[in-house]
Design an enzyme around this catalytic site. Structure first.
Site, PDB file in Angstrom:
ATOM      1  N   GLN A 153     -26.047 -25.243 -20.797  1.00 18.90           N
ATOM      2  CA  GLN A 153     -25.507 -25.737 -22.003  1.00 18.90           C
ATOM      3  C   GLN A 153     -24.053 -25.234 -22.138  1.00 18.90           C
ATOM      4  O   GLN A 153     -23.047 -26.018 -22.380  1.00 18.90           O
ATOM      5  CB  GLN A 153     -26.362 -26.278 -22.982  1.00 18.90           C
ATOM      6  N   SER A 170     -18.731 -31.679 -19.973  1.00 16.77           N
ATOM      7  CA  SER A 170     -18.961 -32.210 -21.506  1.00 16.77           C
ATOM      8  C   SER A 170     -17.861 -31.937 -22.433  1.00 16.77           C
ATOM      9  O   SER A 170     -17.509 -32.770 -23.487  1.00 16.77           O
ATOM     10  CB  SER A 170     -20.402 -31.803 -22.001  1.00 16.77           C
ATOM     11  N   TYR A 227     -27.900 -38.586 -13.757  1.00 15.63           N
ATOM     12  CA  TYR A 227     -26.611 -39.425 -13.753  1.00 15.63           C
ATOM     13  C   TYR A 227     -26.779 -40.706 -13.017  1.00 15.63           C
ATOM     14  O   TYR A 227     -27.849 -41.041 -12.319  1.00 15.63           O
ATOM     15  CB  TYR A 227     -25.631 -38.638 -12.270  1.00 15.63           C
ATOM     16  N   ARG A 279     -26.287 -29.636 -15.617  1.00 17.12           N
ATOM     17  CA  ARG A 279     -26.433 -30.165 -16.863  1.00 17.12           C
ATOM     18  C   ARG A 279     -27.876 -29.603 -17.488  1.00 17.12           C
ATOM     19  O   ARG A 279     -28.480 -30.578 -17.975  1.00 17.12           O
ATOM     20  CB  ARG A 279     -26.222 -31.565 -16.966  1.00 17.12           C
ATOM     21  N   ASP A 313     -21.116 -25.917 -19.817  1.00 22.74           N
ATOM     22  CA  ASP A 313     -20.754 -27.245 -19.619  1.00 22.74           C
ATOM     23  C   ASP A 313     -19.531 -27.770 -19.761  1.00 22.74           C
ATOM     24  O   ASP A 313     -19.120 -28.594 -21.052  1.00 22.74           O
ATOM     25  CB  ASP A 313     -21.917 -28.218 -20.269  1.00 22.74           C
TER      26      ASP A 313
HETATM   27  P1  NAD Z   1     -20.474 -39.383 -16.065  1.00 24.76           P
HETATM   28  O1  NAD Z   1     -19.052 -39.191 -16.365  1.00 24.76           O
HETATM   29  O2  NAD Z   1     -21.072 -39.440 -14.691  1.00 24.76           O
HETATM   30  O3  NAD Z   1     -20.492 -41.204 -16.243  1.00 24.76           O
HETATM   31  C1  NAD Z   1     -20.147 -41.617 -17.327  1.00 24.76           C
HETATM   32  C2  NAD Z   1     -21.254 -42.902 -17.725  1.00 24.76           C
HETATM   33  O4  NAD Z   1     -20.994 -44.060 -16.903  1.00 24.76           O
HETATM   34  C3  NAD Z   1     -22.543 -42.485 -17.684  1.00 24.76           C
HETATM   35  O5  NAD Z   1     -23.359 -42.728 -18.827  1.00 24.76           O
HETATM   36  C4  NAD Z   1     -23.265 -43.403 -16.542  1.00 24.76           C
HETATM   37  O6  NAD Z   1     -24.489 -43.826 -16.806  1.00 24.76           O
HETATM   38  C5  NAD Z   1     -22.230 -44.763 -16.907  1.00 24.76           C
HETATM   39  N1  NAD Z   1     -22.242 -45.569 -15.541  1.00 24.76           N
HETATM   40  C6  NAD Z   1     -22.063 -45.403 -14.289  1.00 24.76           C
HETATM   41  N2  NAD Z   1     -21.997 -46.733 -13.676  1.00 24.76           N
HETATM   42  C7  NAD Z   1     -22.044 -47.450 -14.342  1.00 24.76           C
HETATM   43  C8  NAD Z   1     -21.826 -48.890 -14.386  1.00 24.76           C
HETATM   44  N3  NAD Z   1     -21.959 -49.647 -13.023  1.00 24.76           N
HETATM   45  N4  NAD Z   1     -21.925 -49.660 -15.452  1.00 24.76           N
HETATM   46  C9  NAD Z   1     -22.128 -48.978 -16.675  1.00 24.76           C
HETATM   47  N5  NAD Z   1     -22.164 -47.752 -16.734  1.00 24.76           N
HETATM   48  C10 NAD Z   1     -22.202 -46.850 -15.825  1.00 24.76           C
HETATM   49  O7  NAD Z   1     -21.522 -39.219 -16.952  1.00 24.76           O
HETATM   50  P2  NAD Z   1     -21.574 -37.912 -17.912  1.00 24.76           P
HETATM   51  O8  NAD Z   1     -20.661 -38.363 -19.276  1.00 24.76           O
HETATM   52  O9  NAD Z   1     -21.133 -36.810 -17.253  1.00 24.76           O
HETATM   53  O10 NAD Z   1     -22.937 -37.515 -18.296  1.00 24.76           O
HETATM   54  C11 NAD Z   1     -24.001 -37.837 -17.170  1.00 24.76           C
HETATM   55  C12 NAD Z   1     -25.441 -37.407 -17.520  1.00 24.76           C
HETATM   56  O11 NAD Z   1     -25.706 -36.161 -17.836  1.00 24.76           O
HETATM   57  C13 NAD Z   1     -25.894 -38.351 -18.658  1.00 24.76           C
HETATM   58  O12 NAD Z   1     -27.031 -38.619 -18.363  1.00 24.76           O
HETATM   59  C14 NAD Z   1     -25.824 -37.415 -19.830  1.00 24.76           C
HETATM   60  O13 NAD Z   1     -26.633 -37.707 -20.898  1.00 24.76           O
HETATM   61  C15 NAD Z   1     -26.170 -36.021 -19.045  1.00 24.76           C
HETATM   62  N6  NAD Z   1     -25.861 -34.777 -20.004  1.00 24.76           N
HETATM   63  C16 NAD Z   1     -26.768 -33.999 -19.869  1.00 24.76           C
HETATM   64  C17 NAD Z   1     -26.509 -32.863 -20.763  1.00 24.76           C
HETATM   65  C18 NAD Z   1     -27.408 -31.638 -20.853  1.00 24.76           C
HETATM   66  O14 NAD Z   1     -28.593 -31.923 -20.939  1.00 24.76           O
HETATM   67  N7  NAD Z   1     -26.974 -30.688 -21.139  1.00 24.76           N
HETATM   68  C19 NAD Z   1     -25.146 -32.540 -20.905  1.00 24.76           C
HETATM   69  C20 NAD Z   1     -24.227 -33.514 -20.869  1.00 24.76           C
HETATM   70  C21 NAD Z   1     -24.767 -34.680 -20.210  1.00 24.76           C
END
Ligand code: NAD
Length: 381
Positions: free
Chosen positions: A127, A133, A229, A122, A130
C-alpha cells in the site's frame, strides 16, 4: 550504491521522483543519493534542500546517468538518456509497459533491470508503494476543480435573499480511486453526485461518500478479475451502461469519466447522443484520454466544444499539483526502493518477493513479466 534522479524531460512534467525527505531516509540507509541540479525546482525542492538532506547535487546530467546504479524517475526516460546508463543498471518509474511495450526496446538493448510503478500489486503489503492510487487521488480532486471553474453555475445549493440556487448535478463514471476522489471533492463543494461503475463493490464506496450509485443489470456477468480490476465488457454489456448514462446525462451539469481497463483501450461510455442530450454550458472531464477516452469527441490533451458542451481531456493533471504529487510519489518510490536494498545499503534483487517480482518488467534485459510479454507479442503482430 548510487541512486540518481535527473530532471524529468517530458514536456509539461513538473513532478520530481524524489523529494528531500525521502532522500534523507535513503541516505540514512547508507546509499548515495545524487540529484541533477534543478530536478526539484518545480515541486518546491531546491538544490539546497537536497544538500541539507544529505544528497549530492550534480550539474552534468550525462555524467550522472553514466555513473548511476539506480535511476528513479516519474516518466519513462528518453532513449538518449537510457543509452547513457550502464548495462545492468536499475530503472524505476511509471514506464507504461502494458500500453507501450515496444518502447522498452532501448532498455532491453542496454540489458537494464526495470521496475514499473504501475505494476506494483495493490496488496496490503504494498500500500505504501501504490503510486497509481497517489496520482489518481490528485487527478480525481483536480478534475472537479477544473469542471467547477468552467461551469457557468455554482456547485452548492444556496438560499439567498435573491432566491434559491439549485446545486449542480455531477455524474462520475468509474468509481475507482480517481472517481471516488472526484465524488468526495464534488460533494465537499455541495454538488448532488451520482456514479456508475461495473464493479458491484464500488457501490458501497460510492454510497459511503454520500453519492447515489447507479445500478445496471448486466445479467450476472463477471465484471472484475482476481486482482479487483474491471475486465473488458462485451458490446452488449457496455450498451446497457451507455443507455443509463445517456438518460442521466440529460440532467447532469458535469460528467467526470475515469473508467479504465488495465492494458486495454478505455471503454466508450458517453456517446455522441449522450453529449447531444446535455444542456449547453455543461462540462465533461474525460480522465481516460491517455488510453483512448471514455467520451465521444474528446481529444486527448485538448478542450473541445460540442453543441455548447465543453469536453476536457487533460493528460497529466497530477503535474498541475506538483508539490503534493511529488511528495506522495517520492514516498511511494522510496518505499519500493527499500525492498531492493540490503542492510549494508547494497542492491539486492529478490524476484521471488511478492511485490518486487510482479513489478519487474525486465531483469538484465530479459522480459520478466507475463503480462508485458503478452503485450509485446500483441504489439509485434
Ligand atoms: P482503474 O483506473 O483501472 O479503473 C477505474 C474504474 O473504472 C474502476 O473502478 C473500474 O471498475 C471502472 N470501469 C472499468 N470499466 C468500466 C465500465 N465499462 N463502466 C464503468 N466503469 C468501468 O481502477 P483503479 O482506480 O486503479 O482501481 C482498481 C481496483 O483496485 C479497484 O477495485 C480499487 O478499489 C482497487 N484498489 C485497491 C487498493 C488496495 O487494496 N491497496 C488500492 C487501490 C485500488
Amino acid at each position: 550504491m548510487k541512486i540518481a534522479v535527473v530532471r524529468e524531460a517530458s514536456p509539461g512534467e513538473t513532478r520530481a521522483a524524489l523529494m528531500p525527505e525521502s532522500a534523507r531516509s535513503l541516505a540514512a540507509q547508507g546509499v548515495e543519493v545524487h540529484i541533477e541540479s534543478g530536478a526539484g525546482e518545480q515541486s518546491g525542492a531546491s538544490d539546497a534542500d537536497y544538500i541539507a538532506a544529505g544528497a549530492k547535487i550534480e550539474r552534468d546530467r550525462n555524467a550522472l546517468l553514466e555513473s548511476a546504479d539506480v535511476l528513479l524517475c516519474v516518466n519513462r526516460p528518453a532513449d538518449h538518456d537510457v543509452a547513457r546508463l550502464n548495462s545492468g543498471a536499475v530503472v524505476i518509474g511509471f514506464l507504461r509497459p502494458l500500453d507501450e511495450p515496444e518502447s522498452l526496446s532501448q532498455m532491453v538493448e542496454r540489458r537494464l533491470t526495470v521496475f514499473a510503478m504501475e505494476l506494483i500489486p495493490r496488496s496490503t503489503r504494498a500500500q505504501t508503494m501504490d503510486a497509481l492510487s497517489s496520482m489518481a487521488t490528485i487527478v480525481g480532486y483536480k478534475s472537479v476543480l477544473l469542471a467547477a471553474d468552467r461551469l457557468p453555475r455554482m456547485f452548492p445549493l444556496l438560499m439567498t435573499a435573491a432566491g434559491t440556487i439549485a446545486p449542480a448535478k455531477v455524474l462520475v463514471l468509474g468509481a475507482g480511486v480517481a472517481g471516488l476522489q472526484a465524488i468526495a471533492t464534488a460533494r465537499r463543494l455541495g454538488a448532488v453526485v451520482e456514479a456508475y461503475d461495473v464493479r458491484a463493490a464500488a457501490g458501497e464506496h460510492v454510497r459511503s461518500l454520500g453519492a447515489k450509485f447507479l445500478q445496471v443489470d448486466l445479467g450476472g456477468i463477471q465484471t472484475e478479475d482476481a486482482g479487483g480490476y474491471a475486465v473488458e465488457l462485451s458490446d452488449e454489456a457496455l450498451d446497457r451502461g451507455r443507455a443509463l448514462i445517456t438518460k442521466n446525462a440529460q440532467t447532469s451539469n458535469v460528467i467526470i469519466t475515469s473508467a479504465q481497463v488495465p492494458g486495454r483501450r478505455a471503454p466508450l461510455l458517453v456517446t455522441e447522443e449522450a453529449v447531444a442530450g446535455m444542456k449547453p454550458g455543461s462540462v465533461i472531464v474525460d480522465l481516460a484520454g491517455s488510453t483512448g477516452g471514455n467520451c465521444a469527441g474528446s481529444k486527448p490533451g485538448e478542450n473541445v466544444e460540442l453543441n455548447g458542451v465543453i469536453i476536457m481531456s487533460p493528460l497529466n493533471l497530477a503535474a498541475t499539483v506538483p508539490v503534493h504529487a511529488s511528495q506522495l510519489y517520492s514516498r511511494n518510490i522510496s518505499a519500493f526502493l527499500k525492498l531492493l536494498i540490503d542492510d549494508k545499503g547494497a542492491l539486492k534483487i529478490d524476484l521471488d518477493d511478492d511485490v518486487v517480482g510482479p513489478a519487474c518488467v525486465l531483469h538484465q534485459g530479459e522480459v520478466a513479466n507475463d503480462r508485458v510479454a503478452a503485450a509485446l507479442a500483441t504489439a509485434a503482430r
